[in-house]
Design a protein around this motif. Sequence first.
Motif, short mmCIF file in Angstrom:
data_model
loop_
_atom_site.label_atom_id
_atom_site.label_comp_id
_atom_site.label_asym_id
_atom_site.label_seq_id
_atom_site.Cartn_x
_atom_site.Cartn_y
_atom_site.Cartn_z
N ALA A 184 1.03 -1.24 0.08
CA ALA A 184 0.03 0.02 -0.06
C ALA A 184 0.72 1.19 0.00
O ALA A 184 2.02 1.36 0.55
N SER A 185 0.58 2.23 -0.87
CA SER A 185 1.33 3.50 -0.85
C SER A 185 1.07 3.89 0.71
O SER A 185 -0.10 4.08 1.26
N LYS A 186 2.20 4.62 1.26
CA LYS A 186 2.08 5.47 2.48
C LYS A 186 1.41 6.72 2.23
O LYS A 186 0.70 7.10 3.20
N SER A 187 1.51 7.35 1.18
CA SER A 187 0.78 8.56 0.94
C SER A 187 -0.69 8.44 0.81
O SER A 187 -1.36 9.36 1.25
N ASP A 191 -1.22 11.33 -10.70
CA ASP A 191 -0.01 11.82 -11.27
C ASP A 191 0.73 12.07 -9.80
O ASP A 191 1.88 11.46 -9.71
N GLN A 192 0.09 12.68 -8.86
CA GLN A 192 1.20 13.13 -7.58
C GLN A 192 1.27 11.93 -6.91
O GLN A 192 2.21 11.38 -6.00
N ALA A 193 -0.02 10.89 -6.84
CA ALA A 193 0.39 9.57 -6.20
C ALA A 193 1.62 8.74 -6.74
O ALA A 193 2.33 8.02 -5.82
N VAL A 194 1.68 8.87 -7.98
CA VAL A 194 2.77 7.91 -8.49
C VAL A 194 4.17 8.58 -8.14
O VAL A 194 5.16 7.78 -7.93
N ILE A 195 4.21 9.74 -8.17
CA ILE A 195 5.36 10.53 -7.64
C ILE A 195 5.87 10.32 -6.31
O ILE A 195 7.00 9.93 -5.91
N ALA A 196 4.62 10.07 -5.42
CA ALA A 196 4.81 9.57 -4.00
C ALA A 196 5.36 8.31 -3.98
O ALA A 196 6.17 8.04 -3.08
#
Length: 284
Positions: free
Chosen positions: A26-29, A110-115
């Motif tokens: 899971a992404s932390k962000s 897009d911001q999720a991928v960068i994170a």
Amino acid sequence: MQELGTGEAIARAKAVYDYGHTAIFASKSDPRLHLALYIPPTAAEGRKLDLLVAVHGTSRTSAFDFLNGFAEFGLYNDCAILAPIFPVGVFGDGARSGYKFLEEGDIRYDQAVIAMVEEMAEKYGQNWSTFAMFGFSGGGHFTHRFAILHPEKLWAASVGAPGSVTLLDPTRDWWVGVRDLEARFGKPFKPEELAKIPVQMVVGDADLENWEITHKPGGRYYMEGANDAGQTRPERLSALAQSFREAGVQVTLDVVKGVSHDRIKVLGHVKAFLTKVLSERRQK
């Protein structure tokens, strides 16, 4: 049976879940969104890697096809593979396509991928301030739109058979054009930055079914001009390539003979393109 000590157990778990084909994280962000990776085992010894972000299509299962399909490429080219996984219906509405247009509800994909990239760069001790991106079908939607908005984050982009395209048209609003890009996303369009990126566009010449890509009035993403780039994926990708070229972007357009909408059958062309770009990048 001899029990493993704590340190040895931790090392074994890292070898099993954090290297080679990893677990799904899971992404932390934003824990609603997930990712999996292929990390060449040499990274455990401190080897520095480049990164390819491979973006799935509508079914989401292509994330794992890409992790498998690019694993050998990654191993022999010192390149990690990161596959974001954006679940269908993340808001409980069954919607499949939000990520393709970069935003959905309170999510900026897009911001999720960068994170995600930043999280994994820290985890593996890598410098992934820039990376390559490939996507096919729905992932092709995402990839070219990410490149339009964040060219400074990419060292290469490969756009595979998107159903709909955003032309670099300053007279039309998003998603058909880029007129309101800054108002919508908080960033202006910078063609001079996009022109720095080598871009591949790839599609099969038999990828002609258009039942899924024809926008009709009343549809979620219908807007004036939605179908103007062409009736089929090859036509729309050709229009996108022309639009990018007019903005000064170096575009390699690969139309693969005898191939329909088949992500696996274009991967050889994508790997050849990325291998060339990596070689040139490392000689600088």
